[in-house]
Each structure stands twice: as structure tokens, then as C-alpha cells.
Design a protein around this motif. Sequence first.
Motif, PDB file in Angstrom:
ATOM      1  N   GLY A 156     -15.356  -7.795  21.040  1.00 34.01           N
ATOM      2  CA  GLY A 156     -14.911  -8.376  22.299  1.00 34.01           C
ATOM      3  C   GLY A 156     -14.852  -7.386  23.453  1.00 34.01           C
ATOM      4  N   ASP A 157     -15.061  -6.096  23.175  1.00 29.36           N
ATOM      5  CA  ASP A 157     -15.080  -5.090  24.240  1.00 29.36           C
ATOM      6  C   ASP A 157     -16.236  -5.339  25.203  1.00 29.36           C
ATOM      7  OD1 ASP A 157     -12.880  -3.409  23.917  1.00 29.36           O
ATOM      8  OD2 ASP A 157     -13.901  -2.097  22.486  1.00 29.36           O
ATOM      9  N   LYS A 158     -16.009  -5.013  26.445  1.00 27.10           N
ATOM     10  CA  LYS A 158     -17.100  -4.923  27.419  1.00 27.10           C
ATOM     11  C   LYS A 158     -17.273  -3.442  27.731  1.00 27.10           C
ATOM     12  CE  LYS A 158     -18.967  -6.601  31.789  1.00 27.10           C
ATOM     13  NZ  LYS A 158     -18.782  -7.488  32.965  1.00 27.10           N
ATOM     14  N   VAL A 159     -18.417  -2.908  27.375  1.00 26.52           N
ATOM     15  CA  VAL A 159     -18.649  -1.463  27.484  1.00 26.52           C
ATOM     16  C   VAL A 159     -19.526  -1.160  28.684  1.00 26.52           C
ATOM     17  CG1 VAL A 159     -19.499   0.596  26.319  1.00 26.52           C
ATOM     18  CG2 VAL A 159     -18.470  -1.248  24.977  1.00 26.52           C
ATOM     19  N   LEU A 160     -19.015  -0.306  29.561  1.00 21.93           N
ATOM     20  CA  LEU A 160     -19.796   0.177  30.682  1.00 21.93           C
ATOM     21  C   LEU A 160     -20.527   1.446  30.244  1.00 21.93           C
ATOM     22  CD1 LEU A 160     -18.731   0.492  34.373  1.00 21.93           C
ATOM     23  CD2 LEU A 160     -19.710   2.469  33.216  1.00 21.93           C
ATOM     24  N   ILE A 161     -21.855   1.430  30.314  1.00 20.38           N
ATOM     25  CA  ILE A 161     -22.661   2.583  29.936  1.00 20.38           C
ATOM     26  C   ILE A 161     -22.942   3.422  31.175  1.00 20.38           C
ATOM     27  CG2 ILE A 161     -24.758   3.392  28.803  1.00 20.38           C
ATOM     28  CD1 ILE A 161     -23.094   1.647  26.985  1.00 20.38           C
ATOM     29  N   ALA A 162     -22.516   4.684  31.149  1.00 19.52           N
ATOM     30  CA  ALA A 162     -22.835   5.607  32.245  1.00 19.52           C
ATOM     31  C   ALA A 162     -24.282   6.061  32.041  1.00 19.52           C
ATOM     32  CB  ALA A 162     -21.871   6.790  32.230  1.00 19.52           C
ATOM     33  N   LEU A 163     -25.208   5.371  32.691  1.00 13.72           N
ATOM     34  CA  LEU A 163     -26.638   5.510  32.421  1.00 13.72           C
ATOM     35  C   LEU A 163     -27.321   6.362  33.485  1.00 13.72           C
ATOM     36  CD1 LEU A 163     -29.013   4.553  30.589  1.00 13.72           C
ATOM     37  CD2 LEU A 163     -29.276   2.617  32.167  1.00 13.72           C
ATOM     38  N   SER A 164     -27.547   7.637  33.162  1.00 20.06           N
ATOM     39  CA  SER A 164     -28.204   8.538  34.119  1.00 20.06           C
ATOM     40  C   SER A 164     -29.717   8.401  34.094  1.00 20.06           C
ATOM     41  CB  SER A 164     -27.831   9.989  33.801  1.00 20.06           C
ATOM     42  OG  SER A 164     -28.420  10.388  32.570  1.00 20.06           O
ATOM     43  N   GLY A 165     -30.247   7.914  32.959  1.00 23.63           N
ATOM     44  CA  GLY A 165     -31.696   7.896  32.765  1.00 23.63           C
ATOM     45  C   GLY A 165     -32.161   9.046  31.902  1.00 23.63           C
ATOM     46  N   GLY A 166     -31.257   9.977  31.588  1.00 22.71           N
ATOM     47  CA  GLY A 166     -31.559  11.095  30.704  1.00 22.71           C
ATOM     48  C   GLY A 166     -31.538  10.656  29.245  1.00 22.71           C
ATOM     49  N   LYS A 167     -31.958  11.557  28.362  1.00 21.67           N
ATOM     50  CA  LYS A 167     -32.130  11.221  26.951  1.00 21.67           C
ATOM     51  C   LYS A 167     -30.845  10.736  26.285  1.00 21.67           C
ATOM     52  CE  LYS A 167     -31.515  16.060  25.569  1.00 21.67           C
ATOM     53  NZ  LYS A 167     -30.587  16.250  26.693  1.00 21.67           N
ATOM     54  N   ASP A 168     -29.716  11.351  26.605  1.00 17.54           N
ATOM     55  CA  ASP A 168     -28.460  11.023  25.927  1.00 17.54           C
ATOM     56  C   ASP A 168     -27.965   9.628  26.294  1.00 17.54           C
ATOM     57  OD1 ASP A 168     -28.276  13.706  24.787  1.00 17.54           O
ATOM     58  OD2 ASP A 168     -27.814  14.340  26.821  1.00 17.54           O
ATOM     59  N   SER A 169     -27.921   9.334  27.589  1.00 17.59           N
ATOM     60  CA  SER A 169     -27.410   8.027  28.003  1.00 17.59           C
ATOM     61  C   SER A 169     -28.363   6.904  27.617  1.00 17.59           C
ATOM     62  CB  SER A 169     -27.144   8.011  29.515  1.00 17.59           C
ATOM     63  OG  SER A 169     -28.337   8.186  30.261  1.00 17.59           O
TER      64      SER A 169
END
Length: 307
Positions: A49-62
Motif C-alpha cells: 500500500g506504500d506510494k514510493v517516490l523514486i528520486a530518479l536522476s537518470g544515472g545507473k543507481d536510480s
Amino acid sequence: MDICHKCGNPKIIIKRKQSGQMLCQECFIKSIQEKVLKDIRKQKLIEKGDKVLIALSGGKDSVMVLDILNSLRKRRIIDMVAVTIDEGIGGYREEGVMIAAENAKKLGIDHRIISFKDTIGRTLDEIMADSGDRNACTYCGVFRRWILNRVAREEGATKIATGHNLDDETQSILMNYLEGNIHNLTRIGVCSDSSYEGFTPKIKPLREIPEKETALYTLARGLPVHLAGCPYAGDSFRAKIGTFLKEISQDHPTIMYSTLRGFDKIKPAIKKEFSKKSSMGICRVCGEPSASTICKACSFRNSWNVD
């Protein structure tokens, strides 16, 4: 002849120095996915039920975090939204923003792009042009955290997932120890534990995955990633510590794991002894949580007379 230790495939793509394990492409991808999802369950980073915000830089890790957590979204365990912060670094950030958008669109995940310029009134390039001797990472870290926390609340996110990997975490441990910043050491961990309602907990699903394996994962999965390094990071203290850890890992391949394990064992004692008991309030300028009457982000902004 070298063969995959899981399935016997002779086409090996990795030999893990710390364990001697050899894996083919398919088994490597599966092992990484299973490891990350197991850590999420073990550490209770995500709940149904969590809503997860992904900190998406575009780099390999994110991009890797987005890819693996999407398996939970497809099973309807969680909802997801991706946010890319455009710091405004000329000749560098544009490609990362484009690649982040491409990955989110491919998976059908809602994606927002938030710029420093629109949010705080200046790009990082403009900030650094007038900053004097202050390190770019100081400004960037403060404003990125400030923006992510605000956007998470706007989106109704219950968790913020970042792409911090094993290298990042051991660098942070060593940096803060060498600088004598014991208070910061109390805050390092797989999940932020602030109980103040204005903060959205931050989680690190890749905390036990080495940086070289995050790079190999995105390559093996054929995921588009932004590989260029930040031009402001080259001479930073973090970069120097990172180089040291990589060099010592050549002869001691388990050193980052042992650093992390050792820190996790002593952290409760450090936290008990050195955690600052400060009352959390609200910044009178922006309304964000702050231990002072004005938060650090607004303190910086006020010094530029930016509304």
C-alpha cells in the motif's frame, strides 16, 4: 573452463572477488533482483500500500531502483511516482533529465521534473558563480532534500527511495568519521528514522549493492542510463574517499562490506550517546520542518534575496 555457478552457462559476465562466485548474465540479473527484494523485506523498507517516490536522476543507481521496484508495482504491492531534479548544470544535466524521462515513460510511471531555477530561483551554475569557497555539494544536497520532501508530500508518497549503493554508504561513514561529525553518523542508515510528521522516510534499497554491480546490472538489462559524472564532484572530499576505497578494495575486496557491517553494529551505541535532542518546528519562511526558525534552504535563499 569458467562456468556460471548457478546454471553452468560458460558465458560469464562477472566474477565476484569477495566470494569467487561466477555468474552469467541471466543469473546475475536474477541474483541482484532477489538480493534487493530480500533486503527490502528484511529491513521492512516497504509495506503493501506504500506510494514510493523514486528520486530518479537518470544515472545507473536510480534507474536500477526504478526497474526493480517496478516489479512490486506490477504486482500491485506499491504505487510509484518518479521525480527528477534538474539542478541546472550546463552541458551535463540535460542528458540525465532526458534519460530519466525515457525510463519512466517506458514503464508507464508518472514522472515530474523539478528545476532549481523554478523552485529556488537559481541554477546550481548560477549559485556556484557567486558562492566563493563553498562546495557545490553543500548547496545541492540541501536543496535536493528540501525539494524531494516537498514533492513527496504533494504526491502523497509514504516513502522516498534513493539510489545510494554500497560505495556511497561506506564513503559517507568514512567521511563523517574522519571529519569528526559524529552527529551525522547517527543519521546514516538504510532508512531515515525521523518521527516528525513533516518528513517522508527515505529508504536505500541498494545499500548493500556495490557500485560496479549497479553499473553491470543496467548494462545487462539494457537500460538507458546517464553515465557522465557531475563536473562539480571531481575535487570533492567524497570523490577522494571514493578513490581510496576503490584502491584498497583491490587487495581487500570485502572491505566495504566489513565497514558497513561494523558501522551497523556500533550505530545504536553512537546514536544513544550522541544524538542531538532538538525540538523540531516549522520554517517560518517555507513551512518545511526545521530545527531552527528558518531552514537551511531558506537561509541560503534569503542570502540571495530570492523570493
